[in-house]
Motif scaffolding. Structure first.
Motif, PDB file in Angstrom:
ATOM      1  N   GLN A 158      10.136 -26.905  -9.325  1.00 30.17           N
ATOM      2  CA  GLN A 158       9.345 -25.689  -9.513  1.00 30.17           C
ATOM      3  C   GLN A 158       7.928 -25.896  -8.986  1.00 30.17           C
ATOM      4  O   GLN A 158       7.292 -26.906  -9.273  1.00 30.17           O
ATOM      5  CB  GLN A 158       9.299 -25.296 -10.988  1.00 30.17           C
ATOM      6  CG  GLN A 158       8.725 -23.931 -11.208  1.00 30.17           C
ATOM      7  CD  GLN A 158       8.974 -23.409 -12.621  1.00 30.17           C
ATOM      8  OE1 GLN A 158       9.186 -24.169 -13.546  1.00 30.17           O
ATOM      9  NE2 GLN A 158       8.951 -22.096 -12.751  1.00 30.17           N
ATOM     10  N   ILE A 159       7.464 -24.959  -8.207  1.00 31.24           N
ATOM     11  CA  ILE A 159       6.132 -25.042  -7.603  1.00 31.24           C
ATOM     12  C   ILE A 159       5.073 -24.773  -8.677  1.00 31.24           C
ATOM     13  O   ILE A 159       5.242 -23.908  -9.517  1.00 31.24           O
ATOM     14  CB  ILE A 159       5.997 -24.077  -6.403  1.00 31.24           C
ATOM     15  CG1 ILE A 159       4.777 -24.427  -5.562  1.00 31.24           C
ATOM     16  CG2 ILE A 159       5.980 -22.629  -6.849  1.00 31.24           C
ATOM     17  CD1 ILE A 159       4.770 -23.761  -4.192  1.00 31.24           C
ATOM     18  N   GLU A 160       4.012 -25.545  -8.625  1.00 36.10           N
ATOM     19  CA  GLU A 160       2.923 -25.397  -9.597  1.00 36.10           C
ATOM     20  C   GLU A 160       1.771 -24.563  -9.043  1.00 36.10           C
ATOM     21  O   GLU A 160       1.087 -23.880  -9.789  1.00 36.10           O
ATOM     22  CB  GLU A 160       2.397 -26.785 -10.000  1.00 36.10           C
ATOM     23  CG  GLU A 160       3.430 -27.649 -10.697  1.00 36.10           C
ATOM     24  CD  GLU A 160       3.808 -27.135 -12.068  1.00 36.10           C
ATOM     25  OE1 GLU A 160       2.929 -26.616 -12.786  1.00 36.10           O
ATOM     26  OE2 GLU A 160       5.000 -27.245 -12.419  1.00 36.10           O
ATOM     27  N   ALA A 161       1.533 -24.673  -7.737  1.00 39.15           N
ATOM     28  CA  ALA A 161       0.391 -23.986  -7.108  1.00 39.15           C
ATOM     29  C   ALA A 161       0.867 -23.220  -5.871  1.00 39.15           C
ATOM     30  O   ALA A 161       0.649 -23.655  -4.741  1.00 39.15           O
ATOM     31  CB  ALA A 161      -0.690 -25.001  -6.748  1.00 39.15           C
ATOM     32  N   PRO A 162       1.507 -22.066  -6.078  1.00 39.93           N
ATOM     33  CA  PRO A 162       2.053 -21.329  -4.933  1.00 39.93           C
ATOM     34  C   PRO A 162       0.992 -20.893  -3.928  1.00 39.93           C
ATOM     35  O   PRO A 162       1.268 -20.823  -2.732  1.00 39.93           O
ATOM     36  CB  PRO A 162       2.743 -20.131  -5.578  1.00 39.93           C
ATOM     37  CG  PRO A 162       2.098 -19.977  -6.906  1.00 39.93           C
ATOM     38  CD  PRO A 162       1.713 -21.358  -7.336  1.00 39.93           C
ATOM     39  N   ASP A 163      -0.198 -20.598  -4.401  1.00 41.77           N
ATOM     40  CA  ASP A 163      -1.222 -20.113  -3.482  1.00 41.77           C
ATOM     41  C   ASP A 163      -1.672 -21.185  -2.495  1.00 41.77           C
ATOM     42  O   ASP A 163      -2.142 -20.867  -1.401  1.00 41.77           O
ATOM     43  CB  ASP A 163      -2.399 -19.526  -4.267  1.00 41.77           C
ATOM     44  CG  ASP A 163      -1.965 -18.293  -5.073  1.00 41.77           C
ATOM     45  OD1 ASP A 163      -1.015 -17.611  -4.645  1.00 41.77           O
ATOM     46  OD2 ASP A 163      -2.569 -18.039  -6.121  1.00 41.77           O
ATOM     47  N   GLU A 164      -1.506 -22.452  -2.849  1.00 41.38           N
ATOM     48  CA  GLU A 164      -1.820 -23.542  -1.913  1.00 41.38           C
ATOM     49  C   GLU A 164      -0.846 -23.533  -0.742  1.00 41.38           C
ATOM     50  O   GLU A 164      -1.233 -23.759   0.401  1.00 41.38           O
ATOM     51  CB  GLU A 164      -1.802 -24.895  -2.634  1.00 41.38           C
ATOM     52  CG  GLU A 164      -2.951 -25.085  -3.598  1.00 41.38           C
ATOM     53  CD  GLU A 164      -4.321 -24.963  -2.916  1.00 41.38           C
ATOM     54  OE1 GLU A 164      -4.518 -25.578  -1.847  1.00 41.38           O
ATOM     55  OE2 GLU A 164      -5.178 -24.236  -3.452  1.00 41.38           O
ATOM     56  N   LEU A 165       0.424 -23.276  -1.025  1.00 36.76           N
ATOM     57  CA  LEU A 165       1.422 -23.201   0.037  1.00 36.76           C
ATOM     58  C   LEU A 165       1.122 -22.022   0.957  1.00 36.76           C
ATOM     59  O   LEU A 165       1.195 -22.146   2.181  1.00 36.76           O
ATOM     60  CB  LEU A 165       2.818 -23.069  -0.575  1.00 36.76           C
ATOM     61  CG  LEU A 165       3.974 -23.310   0.371  1.00 36.76           C
ATOM     62  CD1 LEU A 165       5.127 -23.969  -0.370  1.00 36.76           C
ATOM     63  CD2 LEU A 165       4.440 -22.024   0.995  1.00 36.76           C
ATOM     64  N   ILE A 166       0.747 -20.887   0.373  1.00 40.25           N
ATOM     65  CA  ILE A 166       0.383 -19.714   1.174  1.00 40.25           C
ATOM     66  C   ILE A 166      -0.822 -20.037   2.062  1.00 40.25           C
ATOM     67  O   ILE A 166      -0.831 -19.717   3.249  1.00 40.25           O
ATOM     68  CB  ILE A 166       0.084 -18.496   0.271  1.00 40.25           C
ATOM     69  CG1 ILE A 166       1.355 -18.024  -0.420  1.00 40.25           C
ATOM     70  CG2 ILE A 166      -0.532 -17.354   1.073  1.00 40.25           C
ATOM     71  CD1 ILE A 166       1.137 -16.963  -1.487  1.00 40.25           C
ATOM     72  N   LYS A 167      -1.827 -20.692   1.486  1.00 38.32           N
ATOM     73  CA  LYS A 167      -3.035 -21.046   2.230  1.00 38.32           C
ATOM     74  C   LYS A 167      -2.700 -21.944   3.428  1.00 38.32           C
ATOM     75  O   LYS A 167      -3.195 -21.727   4.536  1.00 38.32           O
ATOM     76  CB  LYS A 167      -4.026 -21.744   1.295  1.00 38.32           C
ATOM     77  CG  LYS A 167      -5.314 -22.142   1.953  1.00 38.32           C
ATOM     78  CD  LYS A 167      -6.240 -22.841   0.961  1.00 38.32           C
ATOM     79  CE  LYS A 167      -7.474 -23.364   1.672  1.00 38.32           C
ATOM     80  NZ  LYS A 167      -8.273 -24.219   0.802  1.00 38.32           N
ATOM     81  N   THR A 168      -1.839 -22.924   3.213  1.00 38.57           N
ATOM     82  CA  THR A 168      -1.449 -23.832   4.299  1.00 38.57           C
ATOM     83  C   THR A 168      -0.717 -23.070   5.403  1.00 38.57           C
ATOM     84  O   THR A 168      -0.981 -23.280   6.589  1.00 38.57           O
ATOM     85  CB  THR A 168      -0.559 -24.966   3.746  1.00 38.57           C
ATOM     86  OG1 THR A 168      -1.309 -25.685   2.763  1.00 38.57           O
ATOM     87  CG2 THR A 168      -0.123 -25.914   4.839  1.00 38.57           C
ATOM     88  N   ALA A 169       0.192 -22.185   5.025  1.00 40.27           N
ATOM     89  CA  ALA A 169       0.923 -21.381   6.020  1.00 40.27           C
ATOM     90  C   ALA A 169      -0.039 -20.504   6.805  1.00 40.27           C
ATOM     91  O   ALA A 169       0.078 -20.377   8.028  1.00 40.27           O
ATOM     92  CB  ALA A 169       1.982 -20.525   5.326  1.00 40.27           C
ATOM     93  N   GLN A 170      -1.011 -19.921   6.111  1.00 34.63           N
ATOM     94  CA  GLN A 170      -1.968 -19.056   6.795  1.00 34.63           C
ATOM     95  C   GLN A 170      -2.867 -19.850   7.742  1.00 34.63           C
ATOM     96  O   GLN A 170      -3.214 -19.363   8.819  1.00 34.63           O
ATOM     97  CB  GLN A 170      -2.788 -18.276   5.780  1.00 34.63           C
ATOM     98  CG  GLN A 170      -1.966 -17.191   5.135  1.00 34.63           C
ATOM     99  CD  GLN A 170      -2.744 -16.322   4.182  1.00 34.63           C
ATOM    100  OE1 GLN A 170      -3.870 -16.625   3.809  1.00 34.63           O
ATOM    101  NE2 GLN A 170      -2.139 -15.218   3.780  1.00 34.63           N
TER     102      GLN A 170
END
Length: 188
Positions: A158-170
């Motif tokens: 389970q992901i703990e910090a989804p917004d970090e993944l979004i930031k990296t993709a962006q």
């Protein structure tokens, strides 16, 4: 139930990325639409949502809508970024029901990982993000099965910090997407 043949035909694909085909199997046989991650479900989309943005053939051909993103009408699409990578390695975009459009994952597997957070995505004009109110959160009925499936098939918890993944993709794809998307629309 999603028929994989109908799904392929609707999208004009000869083959569905394996991650998406496995997710459809999971949704059809282990869980159901909206029961493993809040507001999410794979669906057959005839590009009606995209057509509300543009009827331009290049625009429609480079985006492949495949899932509902939340209960208010936002949806996910694969963006064919023109790099000739396999479809499962193409970036994922969310089209918000209120008008925001954002690149949110580098590929389908990253989107599947985002879904383990088990909240609907919020799509504003300026950003897309996941928010969980710990005081009012109720786990999706089949989240446990989804987490078990993700761990077994992809080794992801389970992901703990989804917004970090979004930031990296962006950081990797947002500029290119915004430039491409800007041919059709001025983002405000």
């Amino acid at each position: 139930m999603i028929n994989i043949t109908d799904f392929k035909e609707n999208l004009g694909l000869s083959q569905v990325p394996s991650e998406l085909e496995k997710l459809i199997y999971f949704q059809n046989n282990i869980s159901s639409f909206g029961n493993y991650s809040k507001g999410f479900g794979v669906l057959i989309d005839e590009k009606w949502g995209l057509k509300s943005w543009s009827e331009d053939e290049d625009f429609l051909n480079r985006l492949i809508p495949f899932a509902q993103a939340n209960d208010t009408g936002s949806f996910y699409a694969i963006w064919n970024d023109g790099t000739n990578k396999p479809l499962n390695q193409m970036p994922i975009v969310v089209f918000g029901d209120e008008g925001g459009v954002h690149l949110i994952a580098e590929n389908i597997l990253q989107l599947l990982h985002l879904l383990t957070y088990d909240t609907e995505i919020w799509v504003d004009f300026d950003q897309a993000y996941f928010y969980k109110d710990k005081n009012n959160y109720e786990e999706s009925e089949d989240l446990g099965d989804y987490l078990k499936w993700m761990k077994g098939d992809y080794g992801l918890g389970q992901i703990e910090a989804p917004d970090e993944l979004i930031k990296t993709a962006q950081e990797k794809h947002k500029e290119d997407f915004d430039q491409w998307f800007g041919q059709y629309f001025k983002q405000e």
